[in-house]
Design a protein around this motif. Structure first.
Motif, mmCIF file in Angstrom:
data_model
loop_
_atom_site.group_PDB
_atom_site.id
_atom_site.type_symbol
_atom_site.label_atom_id
_atom_site.label_comp_id
_atom_site.label_asym_id
_atom_site.label_seq_id
_atom_site.Cartn_x
_atom_site.Cartn_y
_atom_site.Cartn_z
ATOM 1 N N GLY A 103 0.799 -1.223 0.000
ATOM 2 C CA GLY A 103 0.000 0.000 0.000
ATOM 3 C C GLY A 103 0.823 1.259 0.000
ATOM 4 N N ALA A 104 2.136 1.134 -0.288
ATOM 5 C CA ALA A 104 3.024 2.294 -0.342
ATOM 6 C C ALA A 104 4.154 1.983 -1.302
ATOM 7 N N THR A 105 4.794 3.014 -1.836
ATOM 8 C CA THR A 105 5.971 2.801 -2.668
ATOM 9 C C THR A 105 7.139 2.395 -1.761
ATOM 10 N N PRO A 106 8.168 1.745 -2.299
ATOM 11 C CA PRO A 106 9.333 1.418 -1.462
ATOM 12 C C PRO A 106 9.931 2.633 -0.781
ATOM 13 N N SER A 107 10.101 3.732 -1.523
ATOM 14 C CA SER A 107 10.676 4.939 -0.927
ATOM 15 C C SER A 107 9.766 5.516 0.141
ATOM 16 N N GLY A 108 8.439 5.493 -0.124
ATOM 17 C CA GLY A 108 7.480 5.989 0.866
ATOM 18 C C GLY A 108 7.482 5.144 2.122
ATOM 19 N N TYR A 109 7.611 3.808 1.948
ATOM 20 C CA TYR A 109 7.659 2.911 3.106
ATOM 21 C C TYR A 109 8.889 3.190 3.951
ATOM 22 N N ARG A 110 10.051 3.344 3.292
ATOM 23 C CA ARG A 110 11.291 3.615 4.029
ATOM 24 C C ARG A 110 11.191 4.931 4.790
ATOM 25 N N LYS A 111 10.679 5.955 4.151
ATOM 26 C CA LYS A 111 10.553 7.256 4.793
ATOM 27 C C LYS A 111 9.626 7.188 5.999
#
Length: 294
Positions: A273-281
């Motif tokens: 439910g999130a992009t990889p970069s969004g998840y990391r952030k």
């Protein structure tokens, strides 16, 4: 620091009480307390207890309703599900319990949508689970939700349990399979080669079973088709790398078997439910808040 209150109802099962006390109690970021009278907490755990056909005392049911109204997340282990049901918290919701008590739950609370043969079921802020080992799975799910996949992995190692079992996996297997259908070795091989191309035919060959027989046995053992299971393991491995490394997305995509960064982004967004970069952030932001409040 998130507060966890484990509610020890009368005639509580010692095993069901000790599981969350140990698994959650050893996790940094949780302040765990076993209580007989429920107090405000971020997370409430209700272990199983004897005689689930009898409703707990009114003060306990009221306390559970108040906790739910406050926004506390509530987890039930085994027959602890009945306490949530008697409090009316599960009306119209999906829930599960130990397979031995499924029909009793249906009979006593027909408004509950009882799901069979699940390790645990999450519906909003309510998490219900089967007994024993499924209680460990539920606790690891809480840790994964609050602190990420890497933390759940470490917690699983601490209690010598797999941190990757999903709630939809079965509590038991209805059909007895021959010994050669134990596919643990095949799954271990797949976990060690997630970064490589993996096919159903490849897995079937390693299991010494025909393709159709392998798929049937794999689904019985895990609750998933082989490639669906592989995708879930790849996503979980990618989550750990996003949490614990500074690797760019393309490198993580290659290491976890997604191939291109574009394919990785597409699958990860669909599953998480999130992009990889969004998840990391988001993870790093949550971690920073937890450390500043510790």
């Amino acid at each position: 620091m998130l507060t966890v209150a484990i509610l020890a109802l009368p005639d509580v099962y010692p095993l069901d009480l000790s599981i969350p006390a140990h698994v959650l109690g050893t996790q940094p970021g949780y302040a765990v307390e076993v209580v007989r009278e429920l107090k405000p907490a971020d997370v409430v755990v209700v272990p199983g207890y004897e005689n689930p056909e009898t409703a707990p005392a009114a003060e306990h049911l009221d306390a559970l309703r108040e906790a739910h109204a406050r926004g506390s997340r509530i987890t039930a282990i085994c027959t602890g599900t009945f306490a949530l049901a008697f409090a009316g918290l599960l009306d119209g919701r999906d829930a599960t319990t130990h397979w031995r008590y499924l029909e009793l739950l249906r009979a006593l609370r027909p408004s509950v949508k009882v799901l069979e043969n699940r390790l645990f079921v999450e519906d909003g802020t309510l998490l219900t689970s089967a007994g024993g080992g499924a209680g460990i799975d539920a606790c690891l799910h809480l840790i994964r939700t609050d602190f990420g996949a890497a933390a759940a992995h470490e917690a699983g190692r601490e209690v010598v349990a797999s941190p990757a079992r999903d709630g939809a996996e079965p509590q038991y297997i209805d059909v007895l399979s021959p010994m050669r259908a134990d596919l643990t070795a095949v799954r271990s091989w797949a976990m060690a080669h997630l970064g490589e191309a993996i096919t159903v035919d490849q897995l079937a060959m390693r299991s010494n079973l025909g393709r159709r027989t392998f798929i049937r046995h794999f689904e019985r053992e895990t609750g998933y088709s082989p490639m669906r299971w592989v995708t879930m393991q790849r996503v979980l491995s990618a989550r750990r790398l996003l949490e614990t490394s500074d690797w760019p997305v393309d490198r993580i995509a290659a290491a976890t078997g997604f191939g291109t960064g574009s394919n990785f982004r597409s699958v990860f967004r669909r599953e998480v439910g999130a992009t990889p970069s969004g998840y990391r952030k988001a993870y790093l932001g949550t971690l920073g808040e937890a450390m500043s409040g510790a």
